[in-house]
Design a protein around this motif. Structure first.
Motif, PDB file in Angstrom:
ATOM      1  N   ASN A  95       0.837  -1.197   0.000  1.00 49.23           N
ATOM      2  CA  ASN A  95       0.000   0.000   0.000  1.00 49.23           C
ATOM      3  C   ASN A  95       0.872   1.247   0.000  1.00 49.23           C
ATOM      4  O   ASN A  95       1.273   1.713   1.054  1.00 49.23           O
ATOM      5  CB  ASN A  95      -0.959   0.011   1.190  1.00 49.23           C
ATOM      6  CG  ASN A  95      -2.065   1.040   0.970  1.00 49.23           C
ATOM      7  OD1 ASN A  95      -2.342   1.398  -0.159  1.00 49.23           O
ATOM      8  ND2 ASN A  95      -2.640   1.513   2.055  1.00 49.23           N
ATOM      9  N   PRO A  96       1.176   1.801  -1.109  1.00 53.29           N
ATOM     10  CA  PRO A  96       0.722   1.310  -2.413  1.00 53.29           C
ATOM     11  C   PRO A  96       1.543   0.119  -2.893  1.00 53.29           C
ATOM     12  O   PRO A  96       2.651  -0.079  -2.433  1.00 53.29           O
ATOM     13  CB  PRO A  96       0.969   2.513  -3.328  1.00 53.29           C
ATOM     14  CG  PRO A  96       2.165   3.190  -2.727  1.00 53.29           C
ATOM     15  CD  PRO A  96       2.045   3.002  -1.244  1.00 53.29           C
ATOM     16  N   SER A  97       0.971  -0.635  -3.821  1.00 60.19           N
ATOM     17  CA  SER A  97       1.728  -1.694  -4.483  1.00 60.19           C
ATOM     18  C   SER A  97       2.527  -1.048  -5.605  1.00 60.19           C
ATOM     19  O   SER A  97       1.957  -0.358  -6.444  1.00 60.19           O
ATOM     20  CB  SER A  97       0.793  -2.717  -5.114  1.00 60.19           C
ATOM     21  OG  SER A  97      -0.082  -3.220  -4.160  1.00 60.19           O
ATOM     22  N   VAL A  98       3.818  -1.279  -5.560  1.00 55.46           N
ATOM     23  CA  VAL A  98       4.653  -0.641  -6.574  1.00 55.46           C
ATOM     24  C   VAL A  98       5.052  -1.657  -7.638  1.00 55.46           C
ATOM     25  O   VAL A  98       5.545  -2.743  -7.331  1.00 55.46           O
ATOM     26  CB  VAL A  98       5.913  -0.017  -5.933  1.00 55.46           C
ATOM     27  CG1 VAL A  98       6.785   0.633  -7.002  1.00 55.46           C
ATOM     28  CG2 VAL A  98       5.508   1.002  -4.872  1.00 55.46           C
ATOM     29  N   ILE A  99       4.778  -1.310  -8.881  1.00 54.75           N
ATOM     30  CA  ILE A  99       5.087  -2.193 -10.005  1.00 54.75           C
ATOM     31  C   ILE A  99       6.100  -1.497 -10.897  1.00 54.75           C
ATOM     32  O   ILE A  99       5.872  -0.381 -11.357  1.00 54.75           O
ATOM     33  CB  ILE A  99       3.807  -2.516 -10.816  1.00 54.75           C
ATOM     34  CG1 ILE A  99       2.755  -3.141  -9.891  1.00 54.75           C
ATOM     35  CG2 ILE A  99       4.132  -3.445 -11.983  1.00 54.75           C
ATOM     36  CD1 ILE A  99       1.376  -3.274 -10.521  1.00 54.75           C
ATOM     37  N   LEU A 100       7.238  -2.150 -11.091  1.00 57.66           N
ATOM     38  CA  LEU A 100       8.312  -1.568 -11.892  1.00 57.66           C
ATOM     39  C   LEU A 100       8.404  -2.260 -13.248  1.00 57.66           C
ATOM     40  O   LEU A 100       8.462  -3.481 -13.320  1.00 57.66           O
ATOM     41  CB  LEU A 100       9.644  -1.713 -11.148  1.00 57.66           C
ATOM     42  CG  LEU A 100      10.905  -1.204 -11.853  1.00 57.66           C
ATOM     43  CD1 LEU A 100      10.857   0.311 -12.048  1.00 57.66           C
ATOM     44  CD2 LEU A 100      12.157  -1.599 -11.062  1.00 57.66           C
ATOM     45  N   MET A 101       8.399  -1.432 -14.304  1.00 60.43           N
ATOM     46  CA  MET A 101       8.521  -1.980 -15.662  1.00 60.43           C
ATOM     47  C   MET A 101       9.975  -1.952 -16.098  1.00 60.43           C
ATOM     48  O   MET A 101      10.658  -0.942 -15.913  1.00 60.43           O
ATOM     49  CB  MET A 101       7.738  -1.112 -16.658  1.00 60.43           C
ATOM     50  CG  MET A 101       6.270  -1.059 -16.413  1.00 60.43           C
ATOM     51  SD  MET A 101       5.547  -2.682 -16.687  1.00 60.43           S
ATOM     52  CE  MET A 101       3.980  -2.381 -15.904  1.00 60.43           C
ATOM     53  N   SER A 102      10.426  -3.043 -16.707  1.00 58.26           N
ATOM     54  CA  SER A 102      11.767  -3.048 -17.268  1.00 58.26           C
ATOM     55  C   SER A 102      11.721  -3.655 -18.664  1.00 58.26           C
ATOM     56  O   SER A 102      10.762  -4.342 -19.016  1.00 58.26           O
ATOM     57  CB  SER A 102      12.708  -3.865 -16.377  1.00 58.26           C
ATOM     58  OG  SER A 102      12.367  -5.240 -16.426  1.00 58.26           O
ATOM     59  N   GLY A 103      12.736  -3.352 -19.438  1.00 55.77           N
ATOM     60  CA  GLY A 103      12.779  -3.905 -20.791  1.00 55.77           C
ATOM     61  C   GLY A 103      13.431  -2.950 -21.757  1.00 55.77           C
ATOM     62  O   GLY A 103      13.663  -1.786 -21.427  1.00 55.77           O
ATOM     63  N   LEU A 104      13.720  -3.457 -22.949  1.00 56.12           N
ATOM     64  CA  LEU A 104      14.384  -2.634 -23.965  1.00 56.12           C
ATOM     65  C   LEU A 104      13.443  -1.567 -24.509  1.00 56.12           C
ATOM     66  O   LEU A 104      12.224  -1.662 -24.372  1.00 56.12           O
ATOM     67  CB  LEU A 104      14.860  -3.514 -25.130  1.00 56.12           C
ATOM     68  CG  LEU A 104      15.964  -4.522 -24.849  1.00 56.12           C
ATOM     69  CD1 LEU A 104      16.314  -5.273 -26.143  1.00 56.12           C
ATOM     70  CD2 LEU A 104      17.203  -3.838 -24.270  1.00 56.12           C
ATOM     71  N   GLN A 105      14.048  -0.554 -25.147  1.00 54.72           N
ATOM     72  CA  GLN A 105      13.256   0.478 -25.803  1.00 54.72           C
ATOM     73  C   GLN A 105      12.449  -0.146 -26.933  1.00 54.72           C
ATOM     74  O   GLN A 105      12.956  -0.967 -27.699  1.00 54.72           O
ATOM     75  CB  GLN A 105      14.208   1.540 -26.362  1.00 54.72           C
ATOM     76  CG  GLN A 105      13.490   2.752 -26.914  1.00 54.72           C
ATOM     77  CD  GLN A 105      14.471   3.790 -27.436  1.00 54.72           C
ATOM     78  OE1 GLN A 105      15.497   4.062 -26.806  1.00 54.72           O
ATOM     79  NE2 GLN A 105      14.171   4.360 -28.576  1.00 54.72           N
ATOM     80  N   LYS A 176       0.932   7.926  -1.863  1.00 56.03           N
ATOM     81  CA  LYS A 176       0.473   7.722  -0.488  1.00 56.03           C
ATOM     82  C   LYS A 176      -0.413   8.882  -0.036  1.00 56.03           C
ATOM     83  O   LYS A 176      -1.451   8.688   0.595  1.00 56.03           O
ATOM     84  CB  LYS A 176       1.678   7.605   0.460  1.00 56.03           C
ATOM     85  CG  LYS A 176       2.311   6.217   0.429  1.00 56.03           C
ATOM     86  CD  LYS A 176       3.511   6.129   1.363  1.00 56.03           C
ATOM     87  CE  LYS A 176       4.164   4.764   1.279  1.00 56.03           C
ATOM     88  NZ  LYS A 176       5.561   4.790   1.766  1.00 56.03           N
ATOM     89  N   GLU A 177       0.006  10.085  -0.388  1.00 57.57           N
ATOM     90  CA  GLU A 177      -0.761  11.268   0.015  1.00 57.57           C
ATOM     91  C   GLU A 177      -2.100  11.354  -0.691  1.00 57.57           C
ATOM     92  O   GLU A 177      -3.057  11.927  -0.160  1.00 57.57           O
ATOM     93  CB  GLU A 177       0.039  12.546  -0.304  1.00 57.57           C
ATOM     94  CG  GLU A 177       1.099  12.870   0.736  1.00 57.57           C
ATOM     95  CD  GLU A 177       2.110  13.869   0.198  1.00 57.57           C
ATOM     96  OE1 GLU A 177       1.750  14.693  -0.673  1.00 57.57           O
ATOM     97  OE2 GLU A 177       3.279  13.791   0.632  1.00 57.57           O
ATOM     98  N   ASN A 178      -2.135  10.809  -1.924  1.00 50.97           N
ATOM     99  CA  ASN A 178      -3.331  11.033  -2.738  1.00 50.97           C
ATOM    100  C   ASN A 178      -4.187   9.791  -2.969  1.00 50.97           C
ATOM    101  O   ASN A 178      -5.003   9.757  -3.891  1.00 50.97           O
ATOM    102  CB  ASN A 178      -2.921  11.663  -4.062  1.00 50.97           C
ATOM    103  CG  ASN A 178      -2.376  13.068  -3.876  1.00 50.97           C
ATOM    104  OD1 ASN A 178      -3.130  14.048  -3.791  1.00 50.97           O
ATOM    105  ND2 ASN A 178      -1.068  13.170  -3.738  1.00 50.97           N
TER     106      ASN A 178
END
Ligand code: GDP
Ligand code: MG
Length: 437
Positions: A95-105, A176-178
């Motif tokens: 909370n919040p759940s953080v999702i990180l994107m990775s990968g080539l352009q 978190k604030e919003n």
């Protein structure tokens, strides 16, 4: 009863229940070719077909009711397993759940970030925040804003801040604030794996400790996708793979190779440029796609039909001419023996039903039967009525069995022959039609 017996007899004559080891090997060769065509790397494909072959022999594919179908099922099941069983969701426990994107352009990170935000918003009633961490191209930030507007999801960006770690930290604080319970961080990629990119994504990863790190990969890049996946996984130990651009004619074999190299679940697939073009990844559906199911099914069936039709035709002709003899019987025994399951012989011999079902069939029983038939002259084999008492004694001696055992076999064979004659005569044309299927 009779109808049981007929069923069993017709079973063979209609051409089911026979597939040869050669067929299995050839079919698997085709499967392997299909896999390689679909971008599965050769070693993976080879291991795969070896595995299937073992299972096929272990499960007596050769004597199964519908070997072709069983074969296809085995291949499909194995593929499905290889790609990772049941669909796996996204970890939304933070909370919040953080999702990180990775990968080539160009792999589709920005597009997928939007799709995922839209998916979580509509399907999971979440309140996501999209974060623009591609600091190198102003156009990239604009692109994410366009996406956000399109789906009605807020986008966090900071055009003054050039450090993606700082941006993502600010964004999480903002979330978190919003009241945003999911934060999706879209990052920059490069055209090829390099140290600077890996360091950057690794820094972000360490700083924000995301619940979910996703590796986004363009499924059209084929074998390269595997190497890229490995590089990212070595650095990030990511949680899941997103396969994009599966809407083209790419067959998706990269999914298998990636899975077998990094051993991480494929979670979603992208099937178009629109925000709705996102699907949960289902291994079995992907297996269908990779196999081009129709192709393989028809392939297996064709191979099987050719063989079966020919055999059935020969057998039918012999029965019609009342020429089914001990040679044919021996032939049947040897075929089944090669396949390994003695009990199934009963189902394979034309006309064999209850009469033989009660007899305990084991290896030795077959040895005796074979020995007895081997001790017959060709004339005796094709015309068993020739076998009188003195011939019985000779056959018994020659085969190391007793006259009783010879008699037993003759009796069984006689029952079978009657059975087959009955099918010819009694039913007439109708029966023949049935046999042709
Ligand atoms: P990024 O550089 O990783 O952020 O990649 P983008 O999200 O900008 O996508 C690169 C290109 O691929 C864009 O033209 C997208 O519209 C396109 N794209 C992304 N995902 C898909 C997909 O699933 N199917 C198709 N056909 N195109 C896609
Ligand atoms: Mg992008």
């Amino acid at each position: 009863n009779l109808s049981d017996k007929l069923d069993k007899a017709l079973h063979v004559l209609k051409g089911h229940g026979q597939i040869t080891e050669v067929n299995v090997a050839e079919t698997l060769k085709e499967v392997r070719r299909a896999l390689v065509d679909a971008d599965v790397n050769f070693k993976t494909a080879k291991n795969f077909t070896n595995e299937v072959k073992e299972k096929a022999l272990g499960q007596n594919v050769l004597t199964a009711l519908k070997p072709g179908e069983l074969m296809v099922k085995l291949v499909k099941d194995e593929l499905t397993e290889l790609m990772g069983g049941d669909a796996e969701g996204i970890n939304l426990s933070g909370n919040p759940s953080v999702i990180l994107m990775s990968g080539l352009q160009g792999s589709g990170k920005t597009t997928f970030s939007g799709k995922l935000a839209n998916y979580l918003k509509t399907k999971k009633t979440k309140n996501p925040l999209l974060v623009a961490c591609d600091v190198y191209r102003p156009a990239a930030i604009d692109q994410l804003h366009v996406v956000g507007d399109q789906i009605g999801v807020e986008v966090f960006s900071d055009r003054e801040e050039k450090n993606p770690v700082a941006i993502s930290q600010k964004a999480i604080a903002y979330a978190k604030e919003n009241g945003h319970n999911v934060v999706i961080i879209d990052t920059a990629g490069r055209l090829a794996v390099d140290e600077a990119m890996m360091n950057e994504i690794s820094d972000i990863h360490k700083a924000i400790e995301p619940q979910e790190t996703l590796f986004v990969v363009d499924s059209m890049t084929g074998q390269d996708a595997v190497n890229t996946a490995k590089a990212f996984n070595d650095t990030l130990n990511f949680d899941g793979v997103i396969l994009t651009k599966l809407d083209g004619d790419t067959r998706g074999g990269a999914a298998i190779s990636i899975k077998s190299v990094v051993n991480k679940p494929i979670k979603f697939i992208g099937t178009g440029e629109k925000m709705e073009a996102i699907d949960v990844f289902y291994p079995s559906r992907m297996a269908d796609r990779i196999l081009g199911m129709g192709d393989v099914v028809s392939l297996v069936e064709r191979a099987q039909e050719q063989y079966d039709e020919e055999e059935a035709r020969k057998l039918q002709k012999k029965i019609a001419k009342n020429q089914f003899g001990f040679d044919d019987f021996l032939n049947q025994i040897q075929q089944v023996k090669k396949m390994g399951n003695m009990k199934d012989l009963i189902g394979m011999i034309p006309g064999a039903g209850k009469a033989m079902k009660d007899i305990d069939i084991d290896d030795d029983a077959f040895k005796h039967i074979e020995a007895i038939i081997h001790s017959m002259t060709p004339e005796e084999r094709s015309t068993p009525s020739l076998i009188n008492a003195s011939r019985k004694r000779r056959i018994g001696k020659g085969s190391g069995t007793s006259v009783t055992q010879v008699n037993q076999l003759l009796k069984q064979f006689d029952q079978m022959s009657k059975m087959m004659k009955m099918m010819q005569g009694g039913g007439g044309k109708k029966m023949m039609q049935m046999m042709r299927g």
